[in-house]
Structures are given as C-alpha cells and as structure tokens.
Scaffold this active site. Structure first.
Site, PDB file in Angstrom:
ATOM      1  N   ASP A   9       0.856  -1.188   0.000  1.00 53.13           N
ATOM      2  CA  ASP A   9       0.000   0.000   0.000  1.00 53.13           C
ATOM      3  C   ASP A   9       0.892   1.238   0.000  1.00 53.13           C
ATOM      4  O   ASP A   9       1.631   1.484   0.956  1.00 53.13           O
ATOM      5  CB  ASP A   9      -0.898  -0.026   1.243  1.00 53.13           C
ATOM      6  CG  ASP A   9      -1.930   1.088   1.244  1.00 53.13           C
ATOM      7  OD1 ASP A   9      -1.955   1.882   0.285  1.00 53.13           O
ATOM      8  OD2 ASP A   9      -2.718   1.162   2.205  1.00 53.13           O
ATOM      9  N   ASP A 105      -3.035   2.410  -6.130  1.00 52.43           N
ATOM     10  CA  ASP A 105      -1.884   2.454  -5.218  1.00 52.43           C
ATOM     11  C   ASP A 105      -1.795   1.250  -4.281  1.00 52.43           C
ATOM     12  O   ASP A 105      -1.047   1.276  -3.309  1.00 52.43           O
ATOM     13  CB  ASP A 105      -1.915   3.742  -4.398  1.00 52.43           C
ATOM     14  CG  ASP A 105      -3.166   3.864  -3.531  1.00 52.43           C
ATOM     15  OD1 ASP A 105      -4.142   3.128  -3.770  1.00 52.43           O
ATOM     16  OD2 ASP A 105      -3.171   4.702  -2.616  1.00 52.43           O
ATOM     17  N   GLU A 106      -2.540   0.192  -4.556  1.00 53.68           N
ATOM     18  CA  GLU A 106      -2.495  -1.000  -3.707  1.00 53.68           C
ATOM     19  C   GLU A 106      -2.500  -2.257  -4.568  1.00 53.68           C
ATOM     20  O   GLU A 106      -3.191  -2.318  -5.580  1.00 53.68           O
ATOM     21  CB  GLU A 106      -3.709  -1.063  -2.772  1.00 53.68           C
ATOM     22  CG  GLU A 106      -3.852   0.067  -1.783  1.00 53.68           C
ATOM     23  CD  GLU A 106      -5.086  -0.109  -0.920  1.00 53.68           C
ATOM     24  OE1 GLU A 106      -5.191  -1.133  -0.223  1.00 53.68           O
ATOM     25  OE2 GLU A 106      -5.965   0.777  -0.956  1.00 53.68           O
TER      26      GLU A 106
END
Length: 409
Positions: A9, A105-106
């Site tokens: 993350d 973003d993960e």
C-alpha cells in the site's frame, strides 16, 4: 504459513507523487485537492505533516483549512498516478506473476512460490519497499500474512514505510483488540450496527455466534465473521486476470447547484451518455440503474431500480435515472452532486425479450445504431465533437471529453 501473501500500500500516494515535482513542499503541510472554483474542492490525499493536523481524505477544502490555515494545495494529475502505478507493479512482477491490483496504489502479491529465489515473505516485502524508495522516490507499507484480508490489515497496521507480519500465531493479539471498524470490509453502517449489539472489537466478532451475525447482517455477516477468524482463502489473481467489472458509473460535482428541470435533465443526459459509452466500450449492458444525489449540505441518498431488459443506450439509462429522481427527490431541492451507475452487468450479446410492439424494437435498433455512430465519430475526431443538444454549451461543468478521459488507463 501455507501461503505467503503480501499487500503493498503506497503511503499518501497522490501527495507523494506530487512532492516529486514540488520538493519545496516536503516539509510543510500539503494536500492534493480538486478545483475549488469548480466546487470539486475535496481533499484527495495529504502528506504526513498534514495528517498530524487531523486532515482526512474526502473532507472539503474549507474544513481542512479550518484545521490548518497554512495548508498548501496542489491540483491532481491522474495521468502521473497511473504512470507511477505501472512502474510500481512492474517491480512487483519481478518477484511474482501473481499480482492483483486493488486500486491505483495497492496490490496483493502471492509470493508463496517465490521464496526459494528471493527469501522469506518479510524479506521479499522489505526488498520491494527498498527498491520502490530507491528507484522511484516513493514509500509503501507492506503486510505479510497467510491470507489476503490479514495482509491488507498488516499494510494498514504501521505506516509509513514499514512491514508488518501477521501470522496464525499472532493475529489474535494484534488484530482482535482493534475496533470492529478496523476490519477490512466493515463500513460505518455495519460498524454502528455491530456496536449497538455490544460487538465492539474484531475479537468480539470472532468469538460471537456466526449464525447470529448472519441473521443480523445477511451473507456479508458470515464473510466478515470468517475474516475475523482468519478463514479467508480468496486467491490472488494472476496479473491481468482480475475479476470483470461489476458496474460502470460516472458522477460530478456541478459548478452550481441544480434546481430546474432543464438543468437536471442536461446533467442526467450528459452523465448517462458517458455511462452508456463506457458500457459499449466494454461490450456490456446493464440490468439496473443506480442514482446517487448529494445536496448542498453534503447529505446523500442512493436509489436504484431494475430494468426488464438489459441496455447500453443513453436514452434508456437517462429516462430511468430521471424516473428515480422524480420519485426520490423533492422538486426544486438543490442538487450539488449527481452520480449515475449502471449495475447488474451482462454481456451485450445476451438474449433479451422482444417487445410485443414492433415499433419499439425498431426504435431501439435505430437508437443503438445512432449511439454507436457517435462512438465512431468521437474515436476519430474527439469526445466533444458530437453531443446531445441539451448538453452543448452548458454552464454546470459537464464535458463529455473530460468525463470519458477518466476511463482511459
């Protein structure tokens, strides 16, 4: 551990990417925020310094500035975030092809088969963190566990730039004392309902009667009860083989509140057009339409209805959305934000019932030909080259080109 799952993350991703171009803001409170002039003044991301002032994602700019008057604002650049997301996932793919992006973003990584080459799960997580920091100038937090849920919670456990390992031996001591709202997939409404029954922590949920939780929350209750007990066995998808899309939607905050029927009709027509265009792009139709409306005091309602036949035509989606609005929203009450979503999707070639009236079938065929012709013209000459009359030269902030641009990867 039988499986070794990582969840990576990125830390304050949007803000961190912007700081690469604005290094002078590194040591001051800063946030990425939409245009306040167009009333999109919502905090999208913030740096660690701003976070210490209590600034949260999704709050309005004026709320954030009340907490921190010296807050520095930069506009979002979504194309940059997509670019860096691809670079980050490229690094992940050097360690395993089992990479499942969860958002820009993960990502989850299954590194079970990678340990002989790269070391233990925590060692792989640390190698990835160090590489992303050295090569891209960004930081991430990683969770390492034996299932996806606990790996995700591990990446949230300690930030920024950290690795947290959650095992079958320590998950009770690490996670069970946390508030029930910290469990992945437990939202505010579910958390409030569980709190009202005396279930305050993840441990309380884990030790409760599963059948009671199912009666209380339905099927979702059984899932989160399993999650609390570490029973998730969901596999990590191979990169590029994630689940098909479940819905297609589009929404916007308008430059001014909508109150008249003409304004609302123009907004619905414009939003429905982009939703229908995206459905056709994905070769899909929808069996249902959902409408979310936010008023000037930021209160939101959500309503949906099911269609007799699936569609990817803007006229049908728009008329359905207008029916929902007429039934659910008081005439003249201001609308600040409107979102229209196509739900219950199916393949566009799925068989459907024909109308008993031949004229209706012919009308649908003509509409589909006309809208596909618009798709072709836009693909050749630009998204704003052709539009519906009610949408042209509007003053509420609708632009087919900008709305369709959001769909590009």
């Amino acid at each position: 551990m039988d499986r070794v799952i990582l969840h990576c993350d990125m830390n304050g991703f949007f803000a961190s990417v912007e700081l690469l171009d604005y290094p002078e803001l590194k040591d001051v409170p800063m946030a990425v925020c939409g245009s306040s002039e167009n009333r999109h003044g919502i905090i999208l991301a913030k740096n660690e310094i701003a976070k210490k002032y209590g600034i949260t994602t999704a709050e309005t700019l004026w709320q954030a500035r009340r907490k921190c008057p010296q807050l520095q604002i930069v506009p979002p650049h979504h194309e940059k975030y997509v670019h860096y997301s691809k670079l980050i996932n490229k690094i992940y793919l050097e360690y395993t092809d089992m990479v499942e992006p969860f958002s820009v973003d993960e990502s989850w990584l299954d590194v079970t088969a990678s340990r002989r080459l790269f070391g233990t799960g925590p060692e792989i997580a640390d190698k990835i963190r160090h590489r992303v920091k050295a090569e891209l100038g960004l930081t991430l937090s990683a969770g390492v566990s034996y299932n996806k849920i606990f790996a995700k919670m591990g990446s949230d456990y300690k930030k920024p730039d950290a690795t947290t390992v959650i095992t079958q031996e320590n998950y009770k001591s690490l996670l069970w004392p946390l508030d029930i709202g910290e469990l992945f997939f437990v939202g505010k409404a579910t958390s409030s309902k569980l709190h009202s029954t005396g279930i305050a922590t993840i441990g309380d949920l884990a030790l409760s009667d599963r059948d009671y939780i199912v009666r209380l929350l339905g099927k979702q209750g059984g899932l989160i009860h399993d999650y609390a007990n570490g029973l998730d066995r969901t596999p990590v998808a191979k990169f590029g083989e994630g689940e098909s899309i479940k819905s297609v939607g589009n929404g916007t905050t308008f430059r001014r509140d909508l109150t008249s029927e003409d304004d609302i009709n123009a907004a619905v027509k414009g939003l429905s057009d982009t939703v229908a265009t995206r459905l056709r792009k994905h070769h899909m139709k929808c069996f249902g339409v959902k409408v979310d409306i936010k008023d000037s005091s930021l209160k939101t309602i959500s309503r949906q209805t099911r269609l007799d036949n699936p569609t990817n035509l803007s006229d049908t989606i728009a008329s359905t959305a207008m029916d929902i609005i007429h039934k659910s929203w008081s005439k003249g009450k201001p609308i600040r934000l409107l979102t229209i979503t196509a739900i219950d999707l199916c393949d566009e070639n799925q068989a459907q019932q024909l109308s008993l009236f031949a004229s209706e079938n012919i009308s649908k065929e003509k509409s589909e030909k006309a809208e596909r012709a618009m798709d072709c013209i836009r693909s050749r000459f630009g998204n704003d080259i052709i539009n519906f009359g009610s949408v042209f030269k509007n003053d509420i902030g609708l632009s087919t080109g900008s709305m369709l641009k959001k769909e590009k990867k």
